[in-house]
Scaffold this motif. Structure first.
Motif, PDB file in Angstrom:
ATOM      1  N   VAL A   1       0.843  -1.210   0.000  1.00 53.76           N
ATOM      2  CA  VAL A   1       0.000   0.000   0.000  1.00 53.76           C
ATOM      3  C   VAL A   1       0.874   1.254   0.000  1.00 53.76           C
ATOM      4  O   VAL A   1       0.618   2.213  -0.731  1.00 53.76           O
ATOM      5  N   VAL A   2       1.957   1.244   0.818  1.00 55.99           N
ATOM      6  CA  VAL A   2       2.868   2.402   0.864  1.00 55.99           C
ATOM      7  C   VAL A   2       3.511   2.633  -0.500  1.00 55.99           C
ATOM      8  O   VAL A   2       3.523   3.756  -1.025  1.00 55.99           O
ATOM      9  N   PHE A   3       4.042   1.550  -1.110  1.00 54.62           N
ATOM     10  CA  PHE A   3       4.729   1.694  -2.405  1.00 54.62           C
ATOM     11  C   PHE A   3       3.771   2.090  -3.539  1.00 54.62           C
ATOM     12  O   PHE A   3       4.180   2.708  -4.510  1.00 54.62           O
ATOM     13  N   LEU A   4       2.486   1.755  -3.380  1.00 57.42           N
ATOM     14  CA  LEU A   4       1.492   2.144  -4.388  1.00 57.42           C
ATOM     15  C   LEU A   4       1.103   3.611  -4.203  1.00 57.42           C
ATOM     16  O   LEU A   4       1.047   4.391  -5.163  1.00 57.42           O
ATOM     17  N   LEU A   5       0.837   3.995  -2.934  1.00 57.67           N
ATOM     18  CA  LEU A   5       0.313   5.340  -2.667  1.00 57.67           C
ATOM     19  C   LEU A   5       1.348   6.446  -2.837  1.00 57.67           C
ATOM     20  O   LEU A   5       1.018   7.528  -3.330  1.00 57.67           O
ATOM     21  N   VAL A   6       2.606   6.203  -2.407  1.00 58.36           N
ATOM     22  CA  VAL A   6       3.605   7.283  -2.407  1.00 58.36           C
ATOM     23  C   VAL A   6       3.824   7.880  -3.808  1.00 58.36           C
ATOM     24  O   VAL A   6       3.689   9.100  -3.986  1.00 58.36           O
ATOM     25  N   PRO A   7       4.126   7.061  -4.862  1.00 56.44           N
ATOM     26  CA  PRO A   7       4.317   7.668  -6.191  1.00 56.44           C
ATOM     27  C   PRO A   7       3.060   8.374  -6.707  1.00 56.44           C
ATOM     28  O   PRO A   7       3.139   9.442  -7.311  1.00 56.44           O
ATOM     29  N   VAL A   8       1.878   7.747  -6.432  1.00 57.37           N
ATOM     30  CA  VAL A   8       0.610   8.327  -6.910  1.00 57.37           C
ATOM     31  C   VAL A   8       0.388   9.702  -6.274  1.00 57.37           C
ATOM     32  O   VAL A   8      -0.027  10.653  -6.941  1.00 57.37           O
ATOM     33  N   THR A   9       0.698   9.820  -4.969  1.00 58.04           N
ATOM     34  CA  THR A   9       0.487  11.108  -4.284  1.00 58.04           C
ATOM     35  C   THR A   9       1.549  12.139  -4.682  1.00 58.04           C
ATOM     36  O   THR A   9       1.249  13.323  -4.801  1.00 58.04           O
ATOM     37  N   ILE A  10       2.795  11.677  -4.899  1.00 61.16           N
ATOM     38  CA  ILE A  10       3.851  12.619  -5.331  1.00 61.16           C
ATOM     39  C   ILE A  10       3.469  13.247  -6.673  1.00 61.16           C
ATOM     40  O   ILE A  10       3.673  14.438  -6.908  1.00 61.16           O
ATOM     41  N   LEU A  11       2.876  12.412  -7.535  1.00 61.52           N
ATOM     42  CA  LEU A  11       2.459  12.917  -8.860  1.00 61.52           C
ATOM     43  C   LEU A  11       1.153  13.705  -8.797  1.00 61.52           C
ATOM     44  O   LEU A  11       0.658  14.180  -9.818  1.00 61.52           O
ATOM     45  N   GLY A  12       0.577  13.803  -7.594  1.00 57.19           N
ATOM     46  CA  GLY A  12      -0.648  14.594  -7.421  1.00 57.19           C
ATOM     47  C   GLY A  12      -1.884  13.955  -8.019  1.00 57.19           C
ATOM     48  O   GLY A  12      -2.840  14.644  -8.395  1.00 57.19           O
ATOM     49  N   LEU A  13      -1.898  12.603  -8.133  1.00 58.28           N
ATOM     50  CA  LEU A  13      -3.029  11.912  -8.770  1.00 58.28           C
ATOM     51  C   LEU A  13      -4.132  11.512  -7.788  1.00 58.28           C
ATOM     52  O   LEU A  13      -5.075  10.829  -8.164  1.00 58.28           O
ATOM     53  N   THR A  14      -4.000  11.883  -6.533  1.00 61.37           N
ATOM     54  CA  THR A  14      -5.050  11.538  -5.552  1.00 61.37           C
ATOM     55  C   THR A  14      -5.122  12.628  -4.483  1.00 61.37           C
ATOM     56  O   THR A  14      -4.276  13.523  -4.445  1.00 61.37           O
ATOM     57  N   ASN A  15      -6.154  12.562  -3.638  1.00 62.07           N
ATOM     58  CA  ASN A  15      -6.291  13.565  -2.573  1.00 62.07           C
ATOM     59  C   ASN A  15      -6.109  12.917  -1.198  1.00 62.07           C
ATOM     60  O   ASN A  15      -5.995  11.696  -1.087  1.00 62.07           O
ATOM     61  N   ILE A  16      -6.140  13.758  -0.160  1.00 62.94           N
ATOM     62  CA  ILE A  16      -5.917  13.246   1.200  1.00 62.94           C
ATOM     63  C   ILE A  16      -6.960  12.200   1.570  1.00 62.94           C
ATOM     64  O   ILE A  16      -6.638  11.164   2.146  1.00 62.94           O
ATOM     65  N   GLY A  17      -8.222  12.459   1.227  1.00 56.84           N
ATOM     66  CA  GLY A  17      -9.323  11.537   1.579  1.00 56.84           C
ATOM     67  C   GLY A  17      -9.056  10.116   1.115  1.00 56.84           C
ATOM     68  O   GLY A  17      -9.159   9.162   1.890  1.00 56.84           O
ATOM     69  N   LEU A  18      -8.675   9.956  -0.172  1.00 54.42           N
ATOM     70  CA  LEU A  18      -8.416   8.618  -0.731  1.00 54.42           C
ATOM     71  C   LEU A  18      -7.172   7.995  -0.099  1.00 54.42           C
ATOM     72  O   LEU A  18      -7.144   6.802   0.209  1.00 54.42           O
ATOM     73  N   ALA A  19      -6.139   8.835   0.091  1.00 59.43           N
ATOM     74  CA  ALA A  19      -4.904   8.332   0.702  1.00 59.43           C
ATOM     75  C   ALA A  19      -5.187   7.784   2.100  1.00 59.43           C
ATOM     76  O   ALA A  19      -4.716   6.715   2.481  1.00 59.43           O
ATOM     77  N   VAL A  20      -6.007   8.538   2.861  1.00 59.11           N
ATOM     78  CA  VAL A  20      -6.362   8.113   4.221  1.00 59.11           C
ATOM     79  C   VAL A  20      -7.141   6.804   4.191  1.00 59.11           C
ATOM     80  O   VAL A  20      -6.891   5.883   4.968  1.00 59.11           O
ATOM     81  N   ALA A  21      -8.114   6.715   3.286  1.00 61.17           N
ATOM     82  CA  ALA A  21      -8.957   5.511   3.196  1.00 61.17           C
ATOM     83  C   ALA A  21      -8.106   4.270   2.913  1.00 61.17           C
ATOM     84  O   ALA A  21      -8.254   3.233   3.568  1.00 61.17           O
ATOM     85  N   PHE A  22      -7.183   4.372   1.951  1.00 60.34           N
ATOM     86  CA  PHE A  22      -6.297   3.244   1.623  1.00 60.34           C
ATOM     87  C   PHE A  22      -5.381   2.904   2.796  1.00 60.34           C
ATOM     88  O   PHE A  22      -5.189   1.750   3.162  1.00 60.34           O
ATOM     89  N   HIS A  23      -4.828   3.967   3.356  1.00 50.94           N
ATOM     90  CA  HIS A  23      -3.848   3.827   4.434  1.00 50.94           C
ATOM     91  C   HIS A  23      -4.445   3.130   5.649  1.00 50.94           C
ATOM     92  O   HIS A  23      -3.933   2.133   6.146  1.00 50.94           O
ATOM     93  N   GLU A  24      -5.588   3.652   6.124  1.00 46.97           N
ATOM     94  CA  GLU A  24      -6.215   3.070   7.318  1.00 46.97           C
ATOM     95  C   GLU A  24      -6.861   1.722   7.016  1.00 46.97           C
ATOM     96  O   GLU A  24      -6.897   0.838   7.859  1.00 46.97           O
ATOM     97  N   GLY A  25      -7.352   1.593   5.780  1.00 41.88           N
ATOM     98  CA  GLY A  25      -7.941   0.304   5.352  1.00 41.88           C
ATOM     99  C   GLY A  25      -6.923  -0.807   5.451  1.00 41.88           C
ATOM    100  O   GLY A  25      -7.209  -1.901   5.961  1.00 41.88           O
ATOM    101  N   SER A  26      -5.677  -0.526   5.028  1.00 44.19           N
ATOM    102  CA  SER A  26      -4.628  -1.566   5.072  1.00 44.19           C
ATOM    103  C   SER A  26      -4.304  -1.946   6.518  1.00 44.19           C
ATOM    104  O   SER A  26      -4.059  -3.106   6.818  1.00 44.19           O
ATOM    105  N   THR A  27      -4.341  -0.953   7.427  1.00 44.17           N
ATOM    106  CA  THR A  27      -4.060  -1.244   8.847  1.00 44.17           C
ATOM    107  C   THR A  27      -5.100  -2.195   9.414  1.00 44.17           C
ATOM    108  O   THR A  27      -4.779  -3.166  10.098  1.00 44.17           O
TER     109      THR A  27
END
Length: 655
Positions: free
Chosen positions: A613-639
């Motif tokens: 999840v970290v390796f998927l989200l980090v490049p996507v967020t660096i490139l500005g392809l997602t917002n905080i809401g989606l990042a949070v959902a993925f992040h907490e979902g994986s936990t």
């Protein structure tokens, strides 16, 4: 989100035990109120902002407390990253997204602690095993007292179907005892009173049929028990203490992820800091760069990684404890999951540990019944363990009783015994005894003896009136469950199973053949067993040794994982072994190894999910392809996925 913070959350809260969950829910409620006002009610901008601020308070309270503690102790960690992300969102006026981040993070925190607590409660159920009071018998009267007030050598009375209040020896009565809470044995065990309660030996040297443990359940009869251990020293108290100590012993994977986090968190902070200045190089505002940096901060936080191993280790240890097995920490659990070679002690581990009569062979046309009676008469007068075993087995197998026709029994050290039967000489012993008495051992007798010896039997010649009249043999026979256990171990991936014994090589070889071991090494002194373990470690890297934890202490200490059988009541076995099987039933071994393998698998899965999840989200967020809401959902979902995956171990069963 670390498991060592759980104690704080559940023991020292000023708002009560479930405060963290209630605060997370209140954060969510105020987030929704703010969102509703902002979208559908035409009020001043300060109304939704005030609601978001209240959501910030409830969502950030516990995380801030944790982060502050850890910064004082050992620097930045994941909680700090989340607080920084929320503060940054507020700074760029993204209050709704910051409140959403805190809501999901605090909810994830609360659920994680709930799940970890569930695993811990499975272990702590042990502490409820001990009754709070005991019936003490003094001067013929019964009084109820607290178990903490019991003293050594007090006599307690245990009524039918009640819990036993102390470790001790039965001095009156007999009953069937349910030992499942301590040893995991499914069937009740018959216990009887000891013949003589004066000058008792050490507790762990007493016969198991006379001793009882705190927290086990009495059957239908009244028992009187002499207390031999204080409440704080009882098997169950030691078990609870050891399980609590176990939690502080980190597994290899846990130590690795801790090292990774220590280096990783500062790198994330540096990258996020640099991303704040992206507007200097690309066409965007400072606020856009800051928003991207905060989103990366959320995406890069390794919360799931922090909890992936401790949650699986704790669940695995809890499941083992339910089955009467103490696994001392994550290292033992993980190492056992990788084992493909097991060394076994023979006596009492793979075998019954008691000699049994295996052959009665009359020779030279001597009447069989008369031969058996003669052996019984002579052997029943001797105190030698082999003689006791022979007379006991003759009585039970042939339904005979001694008629007291033998006399003048004389033990001849290292050779056998001499006695008179109906006034004539009887000799029972080895070839040396016969030759010294002038009795010739012919080729037929010698070849029969050789054949039996090669198959692991200890053979004795019986001579009457200066003539050989037959042979008898005894053997420490394999446990009934040994064959099935070894087959099961092979099925779950144990390739090498070796017996290490001090007995003759023939004996070891014969038993190995009967039960399906891959190898047997006999004639070993304790130091030879240590050499054998060294050699096996050199060959197979990791090795488990199974024994009773006392006789084989040096060899077990050297093995990667030492497994002690029948550890209930044995202080030495509990202290020294990495894994302690509370009962002496070898058939639990495949379950323990299967559970360790499954724990190892789940740890790997959890690490894969969390890092994925970290390796998927980090490049996507660096490139500005997602917002905080989606990042949070993925992040907490994986936990949450990682924690639920670990909890599957609490229901582990062998397939």
């Amino acid at each position: 989100m670390e498991h060592n913070s759980i104690e704080h959350h559940h023991n020292n809260q000023i708002f009560g035990k479930k405060a963290e969950l209630y605060f997370a829910i209140l954060c969510g409620i105020f987030l929704l109120i703010g969102f509703f006002i902002e979208k559908w009610v035409e009020l001043s901008v300060w109304f939704p902002k005030a609601s978001y601020m209240i959501a910030y308070f409830f969502g950030g309270y516990f995380i801030t407390v944790e982060a502050a503690k850890k910064i004082i102790k050992n620097g930045f960690d994941i909680d700090f990253l989340m607080i920084a992300a929320a503060a940054g969102a507020a700074y760029i006026d993204s209050w709704a997204e910051g409140a959403l981040l805190l809501f999901l993070f605090s909810l994830g925190h609360a659920l994680e602690h709930y799940a970890m607590n569930k695993a811990r409660k499975s272990i702590e159920a042990l502490s409820k095993l001990s009754p709070k009071t005991a019936l003490i018998k003094k001067d013929g009267k019964l009084n109820e007292i607290a178990i903490d007030d019991l003293k050594i050598n007090d006599v307690i009375v245990v009524k039918p179907h009640t819990k036993i209040a102390a470790d001790g020896v039965i001095i009156s009565g007999s009953s069937s005892i349910n030992q499942a809470p301590i040893t995991g044995e499914s069937m009740p065990v018959d216990k009887t009173c000891i013949d003589n309660a004066t000058n008792l030996p050490e507790f762990n040297t007493l016969k198991k049929k006379h001793i009882v443990f705190t927290g086990t359940i009495n059957g239908d009869n009244v028992l009187e028990v002499l207390v031999l251990k204080l409440s704080k020293d009882s098997t169950v108290s030691r078990l609870i203490k050891m399980v609590k100590d176990v939690e502080t012993q980190k597994s290899p994977t846990q130590r690795l992820t801790k090292k990774f986090e220590k280096r990783y968190v500062p790198i994330v902070i540096l990258v996020v800091f640099l991303l704040c200045f992206a507007y200097l190089f690309i066409d965007e505002s400072f606020n856009d760069s800051l928003y991207r940096a905060i989103t990366v901060l959320v995406a890069a936080s390794p919360c799931a990684l922090a909890i992936s191993t401790p949650s699986a280790v704790l669940s695995g240890i809890a499941r083992a404890a339910q089955k009467g097995v103490l696994i001392k920490g994550g290292k033992a659990l993980e190492d056992l999951g990788e084992i493909t070679t097991i060394a076994f002690d023979k006596t009492g581990t793979l075998t019954e540990g008691k000699p049994k009569l295996t052959h009665v062979i009359p020779l030279n046309d001597f009447d069989e019944l008369e031969f058996i009676q003669l052996v019984l008469e002579v052997e029943s007068l001797s105190n030698h363990p082999l003689a006791k075993a022979i007379s006991k087995d003759i009585k039970s197998q042939y339904n005979l009783e001694s008629l007291n026709k033998a006399s003048n029994v004389n033990a001849i050290q290292g050779k056998g015994i001499h006695a008179t039967y109906y006034g004539n000489d009887v000799l029972i012993g080895n070839v040396k005894l016969m030759e010294e008495s002038g009795i010739k051992v012919d080729i037929l007798v010698a070849s029969k003896m050789m054949s039996l010896s090669e198959n692991g039997h200890t053979v004795m010649i019986v001579a009457f009136k200066n003539e050989i009249i037959g042979l008898i043999s005894v053997m420490d026979i394999p446990r009934k469950t040994a064959v099935a256990t070894l087959i099961r171990l092979k099925e779950i991936g144990i390739k090498h199973m070796i017996m290490l014994t001090g007995d003759h090589q023939n004996v070891g070889q014969a038993i190995a053949k009967q039960i399906g071991l891959t190898d047997a090494r006999g004639d070993l002194l304790p130091e030879d067993k240590v050499s054998a373990i060294k050699e096996l470690i050199k060959r197979d890297k990791k090795i488990a040794m199974v024994g009773d934890g006392v006789n084989d202490a040096p060899a077990m200490a050297l093995s990667t994982v030492s497994i002690a059988m029948g550890a209930a009541g044995s202080d030495v076995a509990l202290e020294t072994a990495d894994v302690a099987l509370m009962s002496d039933k070898i058939e639990i071994l495949p379950f323990v190894i299967g559970l360790s393998r499954e724990s190892k698998r789940i740890i790997k899965q959890n690490i894969l999910i969390s890092l994925g999840v970290v390796f998927l989200l980090v490049p996507v967020t660096i490139l500005g392809l997602t917002n905080i809401g989606l990042a949070v959902a993925f992040h907490e979902g994986s936990t949450i996925v990682v924690v639920l995956n670990a909890l599957r171990l609490l229901r582990f069963k062998m397939g």
